[in-house]
Write an enzyme that holds these catalytic residues in place. Sequence first.
Site, mmCIF file in Angstrom:
data_model
loop_
_atom_site.group_PDB
_atom_site.id
_atom_site.type_symbol
_atom_site.label_atom_id
_atom_site.label_comp_id
_atom_site.label_asym_id
_atom_site.label_seq_id
_atom_site.Cartn_x
_atom_site.Cartn_y
_atom_site.Cartn_z
ATOM 1 N N ARG A 181 0.788 -1.235 0.125
ATOM 2 C CA ARG A 181 0.082 0.039 0.043
ATOM 3 C C ARG A 181 0.850 1.372 0.054
ATOM 4 N NH1 ARG A 181 -4.023 0.688 4.428
ATOM 5 N NH2 ARG A 181 -4.964 2.165 2.958
ATOM 6 N N CYS A 240 -0.699 6.705 8.583
ATOM 7 C CA CYS A 240 -0.894 5.217 8.149
ATOM 8 C C CYS A 240 -2.061 5.565 6.763
ATOM 9 C CB CYS A 240 -1.506 4.409 9.282
ATOM 10 S SG CYS A 240 -2.931 5.078 10.216
#
Length: 284
Positions: A181, A240
Amino acid sequence: MNASFATLIGALDLAQHLHDPGWVVVDCRFDLTNPDFGYQAWRRSHLPGAFYLDLDSDLSGFRTGGNGRHPLPDPAQLAARLGECGIDNHCQVVAYDDTNGMFAARLWWLMRWLGHRRVAVLDGGLQAWCRAAQALDGETPETTARSYTFSLQPGRVDADYVAAHLGKPDMLLVDARSPDRFRGENEMLDPVGGHIPGAINRFFRDNLEEDGCFKQASMLREEFGTLLAGRNPHQVVHQCGSGVTACHNLLAMEAAGFPGSRLYAGSWSEWCADPSRPVATGPA
């Protein structure tokens, strides 16, 4: 003197204090793909006396479409919710989940943000509790509501701060998402793949041993010491996807003896909602 835990607590240590006055256990189980999972799991069984706080409704605030998937909750509302769980300013709070601290660390950070020091995450979570042959129950806990007074601490930064410090030596931006990711591959949660330019990747699961417990403090200190490369921990900003697993890295740094790093709570989901902000792909 009463025992006090400020980062992690083992299952056997918690078992010794589970019924102590002034100790409150909070179940933080959640599933990003099934938001009802945590509450339903808590209703079926939980650590004795544990209350439930939900990531979406209790540990996050109102979403505007531009402030990320899990914006910070209103501090007054969170304080009131803590009081409903019998938590006051003197309680020892222990948070747990069944995902290696992924969601429990969010409550840990939020309470630190409110000014509460006596809060810890159950190391290894529900699985460690069960491996230690400790009991579960399905009873709804009873409590007397208490008053919680918060005093916000300077533990967070916003998107403007991050944007203003991109590429500058006084900020080390650490992204807790999985490496794929981070590189912009396999993005399933946010509409844009990639990362904030200049960020480095420290996958939150790298804080864990194979059994789901945190690595020893000495190992975490070695690993984060390498990551810091001589920087002051106060220069570290964690992020994040939505400000949840970043708290895991904050907790790991604190357990390693590196206090003072901060959270960009909006994280990637807020950053990428504004098309004028720069995006990077590939490895750091």
